[in-house]
Design a protein around this motif. Sequence first.
Motif, PDB file in Angstrom:
ATOM      1  N   UNK A  63       0.991  -1.346   0.098  1.00  0.00           N
ATOM      2  CA  UNK A  63       0.542   0.015  -0.213  1.00  0.00           C
ATOM      3  C   UNK A  63       0.855   1.437   0.082  1.00  0.00           C
ATOM      4  N   UNK A  64       2.306   1.106   0.034  1.00  0.00           N
ATOM      5  CA  UNK A  64       2.839   2.339  -0.285  1.00  0.00           C
ATOM      6  C   UNK A  64       2.903   3.248   0.855  1.00  0.00           C
ATOM      7  N   UNK A  65       2.446   2.994   2.175  1.00  0.00           N
ATOM      8  CA  UNK A  65       2.843   3.697   3.731  1.00  0.00           C
ATOM      9  C   UNK A  65       4.491   3.717   3.843  1.00  0.00           C
ATOM     10  N   UNK A  66       4.852   1.801   4.450  1.00  0.00           N
ATOM     11  CA  UNK A  66       6.268   1.792   4.491  1.00  0.00           C
ATOM     12  C   UNK A  66       7.193   1.408   3.224  1.00  0.00           C
ATOM     13  N   UNK A  67       8.085   1.902   3.155  1.00  0.00           N
ATOM     14  CA  UNK A  67       9.376   1.422   2.379  1.00  0.00           C
ATOM     15  C   UNK A  67       9.889  -0.127   2.935  1.00  0.00           C
ATOM     16  N   UNK A  68      10.234  -0.400   4.347  1.00  0.00           N
ATOM     17  CA  UNK A  68      10.316  -1.527   4.309  1.00  0.00           C
ATOM     18  C   UNK A  68       9.967  -2.263   6.169  1.00  0.00           C
ATOM     19  N   UNK A  69      10.378  -3.211   5.994  1.00  0.00           N
ATOM     20  CA  UNK A  69       9.884  -3.531   7.590  1.00  0.00           C
ATOM     21  C   UNK A  69      10.895  -4.552   7.886  1.00  0.00           C
ATOM     22  N   UNK A  70      11.265  -4.192   9.259  1.00  0.00           N
ATOM     23  CA  UNK A  70      11.921  -5.283   9.817  1.00  0.00           C
ATOM     24  C   UNK A  70      10.753  -5.990  10.362  1.00  0.00           C
ATOM     25  N   UNK A  71      11.214  -7.927  11.009  1.00  0.00           N
ATOM     26  CA  UNK A  71       9.968  -8.845  11.133  1.00  0.00           C
ATOM     27  C   UNK A  71      10.519  -9.545  11.658  1.00  0.00           C
ATOM     28  N   UNK A  72      10.428  -9.680  13.278  1.00  0.00           N
ATOM     29  CA  UNK A  72      11.002 -10.218  14.204  1.00  0.00           C
ATOM     30  C   UNK A  72      10.475 -11.754  14.526  1.00  0.00           C
ATOM     31  N   UNK A  73      10.625 -12.822  13.984  1.00  0.00           N
ATOM     32  CA  UNK A  73      11.049 -14.172  14.228  1.00  0.00           C
ATOM     33  C   UNK A  73      11.405 -15.179  15.121  1.00  0.00           C
ATOM     34  N   UNK A  74      11.533 -16.035  14.506  1.00  0.00           N
ATOM     35  CA  UNK A  74      12.288 -17.285  15.987  1.00  0.00           C
ATOM     36  C   UNK A  74      13.562 -16.917  15.715  1.00  0.00           C
ATOM     37  N   UNK A  75      13.793 -16.736  14.234  1.00  0.00           N
ATOM     38  CA  UNK A  75      15.354 -17.608  13.700  1.00  0.00           C
ATOM     39  C   UNK A  75      15.948 -15.774  13.346  1.00  0.00           C
ATOM     40  N   UNK A  76      15.211 -15.019  14.215  1.00  0.00           N
ATOM     41  CA  UNK A  76      15.871 -13.308  14.018  1.00  0.00           C
ATOM     42  C   UNK A  76      15.122 -12.559  13.603  1.00  0.00           C
ATOM     43  N   UNK A  77      15.654 -11.638  12.601  1.00  0.00           N
ATOM     44  CA  UNK A  77      15.585 -10.858  11.843  1.00  0.00           C
ATOM     45  C   UNK A  77      15.181 -10.224  10.898  1.00  0.00           C
ATOM     46  N   UNK A  78      14.146 -10.418   9.711  1.00  0.00           N
ATOM     47  CA  UNK A  78      14.122 -10.971   8.371  1.00  0.00           C
ATOM     48  C   UNK A  78      13.415  -9.137   8.169  1.00  0.00           C
ATOM     49  N   UNK A  79      13.968  -9.353   6.770  1.00  0.00           N
ATOM     50  CA  UNK A  79      14.533  -7.152   6.515  1.00  0.00           C
ATOM     51  C   UNK A  79      13.252  -7.994   5.114  1.00  0.00           C
ATOM     52  N   UNK A  80      11.456  -7.123   5.181  1.00  0.00           N
ATOM     53  CA  UNK A  80      10.875  -6.794   4.071  1.00  0.00           C
ATOM     54  C   UNK A  80      10.887  -5.690   2.951  1.00  0.00           C
ATOM     55  N   UNK A  81      11.340  -5.940   1.776  1.00  0.00           N
ATOM     56  CA  UNK A  81      11.343  -4.143   0.976  1.00  0.00           C
ATOM     57  C   UNK A  81      10.555  -4.629  -0.040  1.00  0.00           C
ATOM     58  N   UNK A  82      10.601  -3.477  -0.317  1.00  0.00           N
ATOM     59  CA  UNK A  82      10.104  -3.271  -1.939  1.00  0.00           C
ATOM     60  C   UNK A  82      10.915  -2.230  -2.773  1.00  0.00           C
ATOM     61  N   UNK A  83      12.263  -3.141  -2.986  1.00  0.00           N
ATOM     62  CA  UNK A  83      12.306  -1.824  -4.424  1.00  0.00           C
ATOM     63  C   UNK A  83      12.128  -1.296  -4.902  1.00  0.00           C
ATOM     64  N   UNK A  84      11.134  -1.762  -5.660  1.00  0.00           N
ATOM     65  CA  UNK A  84       9.882  -0.647  -5.943  1.00  0.00           C
ATOM     66  C   UNK A  84       9.693  -0.103  -6.460  1.00  0.00           C
ATOM     67  N   UNK A  85       9.602   0.294  -4.853  1.00  0.00           N
ATOM     68  CA  UNK A  85       9.151   2.026  -4.441  1.00  0.00           C
ATOM     69  C   UNK A  85      10.595   3.146  -4.449  1.00  0.00           C
ATOM     70  N   UNK A  86      11.474   2.585  -4.297  1.00  0.00           N
ATOM     71  CA  UNK A  86      12.999   2.589  -4.501  1.00  0.00           C
ATOM     72  C   UNK A  86      14.174   1.799  -3.933  1.00  0.00           C
ATOM     73  N   UNK A  87      14.858   1.690  -5.052  1.00  0.00           N
ATOM     74  CA  UNK A  87      16.213   0.628  -5.240  1.00  0.00           C
ATOM     75  C   UNK A  87      16.972   0.951  -3.995  1.00  0.00           C
ATOM     76  N   UNK A  88      17.597   2.158  -4.148  1.00  0.00           N
ATOM     77  CA  UNK A  88      18.319   2.888  -2.939  1.00  0.00           C
ATOM     78  C   UNK A  88      18.184   3.015  -1.829  1.00  0.00           C
ATOM     79  N   UNK A  89      16.747   2.899  -1.921  1.00  0.00           N
ATOM     80  CA  UNK A  89      16.287   2.673   0.291  1.00  0.00           C
ATOM     81  C   UNK A  89      16.519   0.841   0.151  1.00  0.00           C
ATOM     82  N   UNK A  90      16.333   0.235   0.037  1.00  0.00           N
ATOM     83  CA  UNK A  90      15.917  -1.068   0.198  1.00  0.00           C
ATOM     84  C   UNK A  90      17.347  -0.678   0.541  1.00  0.00           C
ATOM     85  N   UNK A  91      18.629  -0.517  -0.315  1.00  0.00           N
ATOM     86  CA  UNK A  91      20.186  -1.323  -0.510  1.00  0.00           C
ATOM     87  C   UNK A  91      20.301  -0.726   1.184  1.00  0.00           C
TER      88      UNK A  91
END
Length: 332
Positions: A85-113
């Motif tokens: 929904x373009x509300x955020x550029x990325x999300x840090x998702x905490x799980x049992x195996x640690x932190x995963x990063x969910x990104x939307x490079x289509x919004x900005x590859x620079x931000x995703x990197x």
Amino acid sequence: MPSRVRSPLLLAVLVAAVVPAVLALLVPLFAAPAANLAPRDLPIAVAGPAPVADQLAGRLAAARPGAFEITTLPDAAAADRALRDREVYAAFVAGPDGVALHTAPAASPTVALLLTDVAGQLAAERPVTVVEVVPADPDDVRGAGFAAGFLPLALGGLLAGALLVLLVRTRPARLAGLAVLGVIAGPVGAAILHGWLGVIDGNWLAEAAATGLFVLAASATVAGLGALLGRPGLALGALLVFLVGNPLSAVGAAPELLPQPWGEVGQWLPVGAGATLLRSVAFFGGAGAGAPLAVLAGYALVGFALVAVAGGGPAESGAATVEPDGVAAPVR
């Protein structure tokens, strides 16, 4: 004879003095935003169970004060919805195996990197899983093609608006030229960016409509100001559409990476709004398109109105009629 010598000399000295002054303004205007890219209230999400998510949000805020505007969400599914929904550029998702990063490079590859680097720093020695929820086009993963292909559309709109004022004498013809330009430029631009270059990959009709509206907004702005103010208006239109609008547009980055308030200002100018609109329809199914759509429609409508009601502009003011005695006189 001496005055004839001094006038060209004075003109040459004036040009030699003015051009460096203009460059002193333009070079920082173009280079400063790119040289100072950094997150500033960048919208991101932290997802996971409340205690863990709150702790992770605190660590992010402490690591980069003022860099992020953090939204806390319950789980990965909610985070992915926020990305689509373009509300955020990325999300840090905490799980049992640690932190995963969910990104939307289509919004900005620079931000995703950039956020991938941040996630690596937070995780220390543990590997970070990166999930591209809204990926960039596979033929343009860095977004360079999108930025390089989009800016000529701005130049084309600027040039068309200026030529309509300089070469076309009547208001109805100028208005018809703007309308035809919007209808033709959209499909042509979308065909190039989508079909030929392959840097966008959404609904072709929506991409054509967004591209056409952007070119129309740029050209109508220049034509309207030119019709109202003459050649100074054309210069002002070029300033808004390209000389200021381009470096503040964040086409290759994100508005939140530019020094503020310039990133926000850029989204109120045609190039910034046009790039955001085209990304929204090309990669996000139209999510986040409302604000840039309104901005571009406003520029187009105001430009049309100025062309319709303003004076003739350079083409008419420079035309000549023939008086009964055969002496040419300028049209008033």
